[in-house]
Design a protein around this motif. Structure first.
Motif, mmCIF file in Angstrom:
data_model
loop_
_atom_site.group_PDB
_atom_site.id
_atom_site.type_symbol
_atom_site.label_atom_id
_atom_site.label_comp_id
_atom_site.label_asym_id
_atom_site.label_seq_id
_atom_site.Cartn_x
_atom_site.Cartn_y
_atom_site.Cartn_z
ATOM 1 N N GLN A 108 8.459 17.789 11.451
ATOM 2 C CA GLN A 108 7.810 18.620 12.457
ATOM 3 C C GLN A 108 8.757 19.669 13.052
ATOM 4 N N VAL A 110 8.997 21.328 16.402
ATOM 5 C CA VAL A 110 8.458 21.341 17.773
ATOM 6 C C VAL A 110 8.952 22.619 18.438
ATOM 7 N N ASP A 114 7.736 20.664 23.910
ATOM 8 C CA ASP A 114 7.253 19.279 24.021
ATOM 9 C C ASP A 114 8.450 18.323 23.952
ATOM 10 N N LYS A 117 10.155 16.273 20.908
ATOM 11 C CA LYS A 117 11.194 16.784 20.011
ATOM 12 C C LYS A 117 12.378 15.813 19.938
ATOM 13 N N HIS A 170 -1.078 16.688 17.451
ATOM 14 C CA HIS A 170 -0.298 17.855 17.885
ATOM 15 C C HIS A 170 1.173 17.446 17.986
ATOM 16 N N ASN A 171 2.039 18.178 17.273
ATOM 17 C CA ASN A 171 3.464 17.799 17.181
ATOM 18 C C ASN A 171 3.636 16.370 16.649
ATOM 19 N N LYS A 281 1.423 11.319 16.368
ATOM 20 C CA LYS A 281 2.610 10.954 17.153
ATOM 21 C C LYS A 281 2.753 9.435 17.122
#
Length: 321
Positions: A108, A110, A114, A117, A170-171, A281
């Motif tokens: 990922q 980031v 966020d 990370k 997301h992320n 996540k």
């Protein structure tokens, strides 16, 4: 007898820009296929032919670097999650013999501040092939975007709000993997059970695979036959991973698949393949959805988070101690 198998070819534009009826049809079709075989092929996924061609060019460039150069980029302590993983490190879950491959992993990016990370190791850059770093990032972003749209269609099929997966992915801990199934110079020296990728199921929510440079991908049908998946040149193949199977209490099927060795006369040729493993996540709750549990389908799995499940699986495949 040839097995007929439901791997439909779906157009992502039907879901993104279609009428309400087209969107519903797309959602029903992907859901039915994921119920059935766990695989679909997708067209209009946002990757141009030029981009895919460039990706394969840079991937070949990287893997043709000298062994000692590639080994600079192997970070064993990262359990294969970033950078290079050399030959003989990974095996299928129940296999004793390592797969005949080497690979590279990008994770990922980031870029919105966020705090997640801090959970992720940094991506590794290849000094010798700068274009490799750029094209893998572009492919990562585009496949992540396509994957999020597919998850919306899957959420609708499951009767969940369309954006059910959005905050969970997301992320998320997604991985782009570039694989080199290296030439087999001396087929007679191989262990009898050595294959390019042993029969396995993917760990993640869904996998998006850019058409490989050669045939070899096979899926296990309900009747126990192996079926060769042939994607049209620019299509991507999408399959269900174990996390989504777990979340849906086996409603959506994580299909067993493998990459077989080529016919003997092609053994000395390389095969390249680039799958994108879409992960949530680590904190995502994989507890079975109550809507997928009933008398006929009692709850099949214990409650755990995506992070706990990933850890367990990385140990099983030999990447984590």
């Amino acid at each position: 007898m040839a097995t007929s198998i439901n791997i439909p070819r779906l157009d992502l534009n039907d879901y993104l820009y279609g009428t309400a009826a087209q969107k519903k049809q797309f959602s029903d079709d992907i859901g039915k296929a994921f119920n059935d075989t766990g695989f679909v092929t997708i067209t209009n996924h946002g990757l141009s032919k030029e981009l895919i061609d460039n990706l394969y060019l840079q991937v070949k460039e990287f893997f043709s670097l000298p062994e000692e150069t590639k080994l600079k980029y192997e970070k064993v302590e990262l359990a294969g999650q970033r950078g290079y993983t050399s030959k003989g490190r990974e095996k299928a879950k129940d296999s004793k013999t390592p797969d005949l491959k080497e690979f590279w992993q990008t994770g990922q990016y980031v870029e919105d501040g966020d705090v997640i990370k801090e959970e992720y190791p940094d991506n590794v850059s290849v000094e010798e092939v700068p274009a490799f770093n750029m094209v893998t990032k572009e492919i990562y972003k585009k496949l992540e975007h396509a994957g999020k749209q597919l998850l919306k269609a899957i959420a609708v099929y499951l009767g969940l709000p369309e954006d059910y997966f959005e905050d969970k992915v997301h992320n998320g801990n997604s991985i782009l993997r570039a694989i080199h199934y290296f030439p087999i110079e001396n087929p007679d020296a191989l262990p009898a059970d050595a294959v390019r990728a042993g029969a396995h199921e993917d760990i993640n929510l869904i996998t998006l695979l850019i058409g490989a440079s050669a045939d070899g991908l096979e899926v296990l049908t309900r009747n126990g036959d192996w079926f060769a998946v042939k994607a049209h040149g620019e299509d991507i193949v999408v399959n269900v991973g174990d996390m989504l199977q777990r979340l849906t209490n086996n409603k959506l099927k994580s299909t067993t698949h493998r990459v077989v060795n080529p016919p003997r006369e092609l053994m000395k040729s390389s095969r390249y393949s680039v799958p994108f493993f879409l992960h949530p996540k680590s904190g995502m709750d994989l507890t079975c959805l109550t809507s997928c549990i009933d008398e006929e389908n009692p709850k099949a799995y214990t409650d755990m988070t995506a992070g706990e499940y990933l850890d367990e699986r990385l140990r099983e495949i030999g990447l984590k101690k």
